[in-house]
Enzyme design. Structure first.
Site, PDB file in Angstrom:
ATOM      1  N   ASN A 156       0.800  -1.233   0.000  1.00 10.93           N
ATOM      2  CA  ASN A 156       0.000   0.000   0.000  1.00 10.93           C
ATOM      3  C   ASN A 156       0.830   1.279   0.000  1.00 10.93           C
ATOM      4  O   ASN A 156       0.386   2.301  -0.526  1.00 10.93           O
ATOM      5  CB  ASN A 156      -0.914  -0.037   1.241  1.00 10.93           C
ATOM      6  CG  ASN A 156      -1.417   1.334   1.607  1.00 10.93           C
ATOM      7  OD1 ASN A 156      -2.419   1.810   1.068  1.00 10.93           O
ATOM      8  ND2 ASN A 156      -0.732   2.013   2.537  1.00 10.93           N
TER       9      ASN A 156
ATOM     10  N   TYR B 262       3.925   8.975 -11.618  1.00 17.37           N
ATOM     11  CA  TYR B 262       2.942   8.285 -10.764  1.00 17.37           C
ATOM     12  C   TYR B 262       2.049   7.393 -11.624  1.00 17.37           C
ATOM     13  O   TYR B 262       1.804   6.230 -11.292  1.00 17.37           O
ATOM     14  CB  TYR B 262       2.111   9.345 -10.030  1.00 17.37           C
ATOM     15  CG  TYR B 262       1.148   8.810  -8.996  1.00 17.37           C
ATOM     16  CD1 TYR B 262       1.566   8.556  -7.688  1.00 17.37           C
ATOM     17  CD2 TYR B 262      -0.194   8.579  -9.304  1.00 17.37           C
ATOM     18  CE1 TYR B 262       0.680   8.092  -6.730  1.00 17.37           C
ATOM     19  CE2 TYR B 262      -1.084   8.119  -8.351  1.00 17.37           C
ATOM     20  CZ  TYR B 262      -0.644   7.875  -7.065  1.00 17.37           C
ATOM     21  OH  TYR B 262      -1.532   7.403  -6.109  1.00 17.37           O
TER      22      TYR B 262
ATOM     23  N   ALA C  23       2.539   6.150 -14.660  1.00 16.83           N
ATOM     24  CA  ALA C  23       3.261   5.005 -15.240  1.00 16.83           C
ATOM     25  C   ALA C  23       3.468   3.928 -14.178  1.00 16.83           C
ATOM     26  O   ALA C  23       3.300   2.730 -14.438  1.00 16.83           O
ATOM     27  CB  ALA C  23       4.605   5.469 -15.806  1.00 16.83           C
TER      28      ALA C  23
ATOM     29  N   SER D 287      -4.329   2.571  -8.380  1.00 13.34           N
ATOM     30  CA  SER D 287      -5.019   3.867  -8.359  1.00 13.34           C
ATOM     31  C   SER D 287      -5.888   3.948  -9.609  1.00 13.34           C
ATOM     32  O   SER D 287      -5.653   3.207 -10.578  1.00 13.34           O
ATOM     33  CB  SER D 287      -3.978   4.990  -8.385  1.00 13.34           C
ATOM     34  OG  SER D 287      -4.593   6.244  -8.615  1.00 13.34           O
TER      35      SER D 287
ATOM     36  N   ILE E 206      -9.395   9.947  -2.217  1.00 16.41           N
ATOM     37  CA  ILE E 206      -9.571   9.511  -0.826  1.00 16.41           C
ATOM     38  C   ILE E 206      -8.973  10.582   0.100  1.00 16.41           C
ATOM     39  O   ILE E 206      -7.914  11.155  -0.214  1.00 16.41           O
ATOM     40  CB  ILE E 206      -8.837   8.167  -0.567  1.00 16.41           C
ATOM     41  CG1 ILE E 206      -9.022   7.180  -1.738  1.00 16.41           C
ATOM     42  CG2 ILE E 206      -9.278   7.553   0.762  1.00 16.41           C
ATOM     43  CD1 ILE E 206     -10.406   6.716  -2.030  1.00 16.41           C
TER      44      ILE E 206
ATOM     45  N   LYS F 128       1.617   3.362 -11.523  1.00 17.71           N
ATOM     46  CA  LYS F 128       0.342   2.716 -11.167  1.00 17.71           C
ATOM     47  C   LYS F 128      -0.154   1.808 -12.296  1.00 17.71           C
ATOM     48  O   LYS F 128      -0.740   0.760 -12.031  1.00 17.71           O
ATOM     49  CB  LYS F 128      -0.701   3.777 -10.807  1.00 17.71           C
ATOM     50  CG  LYS F 128      -0.388   4.523  -9.502  1.00 17.71           C
ATOM     51  CD  LYS F 128      -0.316   3.582  -8.292  1.00 17.71           C
ATOM     52  CE  LYS F 128      -0.243   4.335  -6.983  1.00 17.71           C
ATOM     53  NZ  LYS F 128      -0.163   3.443  -5.804  1.00 17.71           N
TER      54      LYS F 128
END
Ligand code: NAI
Length: 258
Positions: free
Chosen positions: A96, A162, A164, A149, A195, A166
């Site tokens: 996570n 980010y 790429a 994500s 979130i 995910k």
């Protein structure tokens, strides 16, 4: 007498949660503790981790925390070995932990953003999985859940490192679901939408509301606990035929056209 065979309980199983000092990792560690799992919690943020561990202990649940930088492959192996020795095994791994660094492709900071994002968001998952695999192979309920994500399914401007990473998390999840399937190890990923966590706390409230009203079917940001339940569902013994999936927990963000 029960009418069905499969259990919806993780009680007694050991879960290893990364990034447990904050946000969705904290919510995941607490939810699994509430559900009777033994929780091995790791984070680079020692103070935050200590707080979460104390709160779980105060609720009377089995937990232990390890301060760990997921960029350090050797330390990961040591901590996973210690966690498995402490709890006598390791059944479920939740990858996570994350960071978000924004930069345009021609930005001065781009190379650092790319290297750091790929390292923490993607390569670290391979490190924990490789270290945990011998223990998962001995488990009666071996589960890997990666937190991707909605950026793994689409894209936002100035977040290419980010995004790429995910997309890579979803690819890794699918590849390992295929590779580890014959051993009964399931590998899935959750794709959270917007979130309320430390990662998004700098976005002004007004901007959050405008975005949510325009883009999210449920018209709001989610609480981290709402994502943790998606993760828990993948870890249930009853989730035995679910593997290789990417589950949006996004309030309808990815399906909303207008
Ligand atoms: P957060 O910032 O509240 O928690 C992330 C945790 O990861 C922090 O406690 C941090 O210390 C830890 N961490 C960062 N780098 C680390 C490292 N090198 N070693 C060990 N721990 C490290 O963020 P949040 O939102 O709970 O993020 C959790 C995951 O969810 C991340 O993978 C993030 O990319 C993803 N995500 C978040 C969304 C959001 O809207 N907040 C949306 C979609 C995905």
């Amino acid at each position: 007498m029960a009418l069905t065979k499969l259990s919806r309980s993780v009680e007694g199983y050991v879960v290893f949660v990364t990034g447990a000092a904050s946000g969705m990792g904290e919510a995941t560690a607490k939810l699994f503790a509430d559900e009777g799992a033994k929780v091995a919690a790791v984070d680079i943020n020692r103070d935050g981790l200590n707080r979460v561990v104390e709160e779980i202990e105060a609720a009377g649940c089995p937990v232990r925390g390890w301060s760990l930088d997921l960029s350090n492959g050797e330390a990961i192996q040591t901590v996973i070995d210690e966690a498995a020795a402490h709890f006598n095994g390791l059944d479920m791994l939740v990858n996570n932990a994350g960071i978000s660094i924004f930069s345009s492709i021609d930005g001065a900071d781009y190379t650092r953003a790319w290297d750091k994002s790929l390292d923490v968001l993607l390569t670290a998952h391979t490190r924990t999985i490789r270290a945990a695999l011998p223990y998962l192979r001995k488990s009666k309920n071996p589960r890997i859940v990666n937190i991707a994500s909605t950026e793994g399914l689409g894209a936002t401007k100035f977040a290419s490192a980010y995004t790429a990473a995910k997309h890579g998390v979803i690819g890794l999840t699918r590849a390992l679901a295929v590779e580890l399937g014959e051993e009964g190890i399931t590998v899935n990923c959750v794709c959270p939408g917007p979130i309320r966590t430390a990662m998004t706390e700098e976005i002004p409230e007004e901007q959050k509301l405008t975005y949510a009203r325009r883009r999210v079917a449920l018209k709001r940001y989610a609480d981290p606990e709402e994502v943790a339940h998606g993760t828990l569902n993948f870890c249930l013994p009853s989730a035995s035929f679910m593997t290789g999936t990417a589950l949006p927990v996004d309030g309808g963000l990815t399906i909303k056209n207008a």
